[in-house]
Each structure stands twice: as structure tokens, then as C-alpha cells.
Scaffold this motif. Structure first.
Motif, PDB file in Angstrom:
ATOM      1  N   VAL A 100       9.961 -28.838 -65.091  1.00 25.47           N
ATOM      2  CA  VAL A 100      10.686 -27.648 -65.529  1.00 25.47           C
ATOM      3  C   VAL A 100       9.774 -26.596 -66.125  1.00 25.47           C
ATOM      4  O   VAL A 100      10.228 -25.502 -66.450  1.00 25.47           O
ATOM      5  CB  VAL A 100      11.813 -28.011 -66.534  1.00 25.47           C
ATOM      6  N   GLY A 101       8.512 -26.883 -66.302  1.00 23.09           N
ATOM      7  CA  GLY A 101       7.560 -25.907 -66.830  1.00 23.09           C
ATOM      8  C   GLY A 101       7.172 -26.200 -68.267  1.00 23.09           C
ATOM      9  O   GLY A 101       7.939 -26.783 -69.026  1.00 23.09           O
ATOM     10  N   ASP A 102       6.002 -25.763 -68.608  1.00 25.45           N
ATOM     11  CA  ASP A 102       5.486 -26.007 -69.958  1.00 25.45           C
ATOM     12  C   ASP A 102       6.132 -25.125 -71.019  1.00 25.45           C
ATOM     13  O   ASP A 102       6.057 -25.431 -72.203  1.00 25.45           O
ATOM     14  CB  ASP A 102       3.971 -25.792 -69.975  1.00 25.45           C
ATOM     15  N   ALA A 103       6.750 -24.023 -70.625  1.00 22.62           N
ATOM     16  CA  ALA A 103       7.337 -23.100 -71.595  1.00 22.62           C
ATOM     17  C   ALA A 103       8.687 -23.584 -72.127  1.00 22.62           C
ATOM     18  O   ALA A 103       9.181 -23.079 -73.124  1.00 22.62           O
ATOM     19  CB  ALA A 103       7.504 -21.718 -70.958  1.00 22.62           C
ATOM     20  N   ILE A 104       9.297 -24.565 -71.483  1.00 22.29           N
ATOM     21  CA  ILE A 104      10.613 -25.073 -71.893  1.00 22.29           C
ATOM     22  C   ILE A 104      10.442 -26.094 -73.017  1.00 22.29           C
ATOM     23  O   ILE A 104       9.580 -26.961 -72.964  1.00 22.29           O
ATOM     24  CB  ILE A 104      11.343 -25.735 -70.696  1.00 22.29           C
ATOM     25  N   GLN A 105      11.287 -25.965 -74.047  1.00 19.78           N
ATOM     26  CA  GLN A 105      11.316 -26.902 -75.172  1.00 19.78           C
ATOM     27  C   GLN A 105      12.621 -27.693 -75.127  1.00 19.78           C
ATOM     28  O   GLN A 105      13.579 -27.293 -74.468  1.00 19.78           O
ATOM     29  CB  GLN A 105      11.223 -26.133 -76.498  1.00 19.78           C
ATOM     30  N   LEU A 120      23.158 -30.300 -66.781  1.00 25.13           N
ATOM     31  CA  LEU A 120      22.071 -29.750 -67.581  1.00 25.13           C
ATOM     32  C   LEU A 120      21.939 -28.264 -67.303  1.00 25.13           C
ATOM     33  O   LEU A 120      22.052 -27.833 -66.152  1.00 25.13           O
ATOM     34  CB  LEU A 120      20.750 -30.434 -67.241  1.00 25.13           C
ATOM     35  N   SER A 121      21.710 -27.496 -68.352  1.00 22.99           N
ATOM     36  CA  SER A 121      21.474 -26.068 -68.227  1.00 22.99           C
ATOM     37  C   SER A 121      20.073 -25.796 -68.760  1.00 22.99           C
ATOM     38  O   SER A 121      19.786 -26.052 -69.935  1.00 22.99           O
ATOM     39  CB  SER A 121      22.522 -25.303 -69.030  1.00 22.99           C
ATOM     40  N   ILE A 122      19.204 -25.285 -67.882  1.00 23.98           N
ATOM     41  CA  ILE A 122      17.807 -25.049 -68.230  1.00 23.98           C
ATOM     42  C   ILE A 122      17.516 -23.565 -68.041  1.00 23.98           C
ATOM     43  O   ILE A 122      17.656 -23.049 -66.934  1.00 23.98           O
ATOM     44  CB  ILE A 122      16.881 -25.895 -67.337  1.00 23.98           C
ATOM     45  N   PRO A 123      17.118 -22.864 -69.105  1.00 28.56           N
ATOM     46  CA  PRO A 123      16.852 -21.422 -68.972  1.00 28.56           C
ATOM     47  C   PRO A 123      15.549 -21.155 -68.233  1.00 28.56           C
ATOM     48  O   PRO A 123      14.647 -21.999 -68.204  1.00 28.56           O
ATOM     49  CB  PRO A 123      16.765 -20.953 -70.421  1.00 28.56           C
ATOM     50  N   LYS A 124      15.463 -19.971 -67.646  1.00 26.81           N
ATOM     51  CA  LYS A 124      14.206 -19.542 -67.028  1.00 26.81           C
ATOM     52  C   LYS A 124      13.333 -18.960 -68.126  1.00 26.81           C
ATOM     53  O   LYS A 124      13.783 -18.174 -68.940  1.00 26.81           O
ATOM     54  CB  LYS A 124      14.462 -18.455 -65.975  1.00 26.81           C
ATOM     55  N   LYS A 125      12.095 -19.380 -68.119  1.00 26.23           N
ATOM     56  CA  LYS A 125      11.130 -18.824 -69.068  1.00 26.23           C
ATOM     57  C   LYS A 125       9.828 -18.624 -68.325  1.00 26.23           C
ATOM     58  O   LYS A 125       9.437 -19.437 -67.490  1.00 26.23           O
ATOM     59  CB  LYS A 125      10.903 -19.775 -70.244  1.00 26.23           C
TER      60      LYS A 125
END
Length: 138
Positions: A100-105, A120-125
């Protein structure tokens, strides 16, 4: 006395009894997942039939989201005297990972489990690339 019921329960018997009935979960891919992109992020729906909420764990490590699920099923059949005719147990553990990328916490991801589906809801960052620093050459 011979009990043919003891040997009846397997995938082939179910297939031939109900030729148009497909099982809901294939053992080769028990965590079927739909991923949908929205304007602000990604929506995931992961099928987890026969799994309880407390048996699901979601972990985020180094930009990789991993879903772990365990399940156990018990198919005991008893006659009218309480004697077992057949006992079958199944216990399994599944896991699946998504980058999901390193920017996601962890706090950015929202999860909801209803009716055997983990949503699951994962925002774009935007990933922040490290600034390039050049060394001057004399």
C-alpha cells in the motif's frame, strides 16, 4: 454394518449431487479480494466466510498490509443415542499481503467486518521521495 455416510462427504460428492452449485470459497484462494479505486483512495472487500471477527488480524509493516485469518469448523454427527457416526474437524490459517506504500500509517486505514466480508478503506497518499543532494565537483 456398513455406513456409506462415513465416506460420502468430500468435494466430488458435493459436485455430483449439485452439479450447478459452486462452493463459495475455493481452498486454493480462500481470501478472494476485490479492489476498487476511488477519487480519494482504494476500497478493498475481502471474503472471509466462516471466520469470526476476533480471528482476523491486519498488520502494516514497511508499506505492506497483511491480513491474517484463522478458522475452525466442526462437523460432528451423532445418532439418536448420542454416539458419533462421523466427526470431521478443519482448522486453517490464511494470510494475504498487499503493498500500500510507505506513506500509509495504521491510523489512515479504516476496517469494518460484516457478514463475512472485511472492508478496508485506504487513502491515496503521495510517497515522499527523498530530496536528491548533489555533491559539487571541483
Amino acid at each position: 454394518m456398513f455406513f456409506p455416510e462415513l465416506f460420502r462427504k468430500n468435494d466430488w460428492d458435493d459436485f455430483f449431487e449439485h452439479p450447478f452449485h459452486m462452493p463459495a470459497v475455493s481452498q486454493s484462494n480462500p481470501m478472494k479480494t476485490d479492489v476498487r479505486e476511488t477519487a480519494t483512495g482504494y476500497e478493498m472487500a475481502i471474503d472471509l466466510p466462516n471466520v469470526k471477527k476476533e480471528d482476523i488480524k491486519a498488520e502494516l509493516h514497511d508499506g505492506c498490509l497483511t491480513i491474517h485469518a484463522t478458522t475452525s469448523q466442526n462437523h460432528d454427527e451423532q445418532d439418536k443415542n448420542g454416539n458419533y457416526i462421523r466427526r470431521e474437524r478443519f482448522r486453517g490459517a490464511y494470510s494475504r499481503s498487499f503493498y500500500v506504500g510507505d506513506a500509509i500509517q495504521e491510523q489512515d486505514i479504516q476496517a469494518n467486518f460484516t457478514d463475512g466480508v472485511l472492508n478496508l478503506s485506504i487513502p491515496k497518499k503521495e510517497s515522499v521521495s527523498p530530496e536528491k543532494k548533489y555533491i559539487s565537483i571541483n
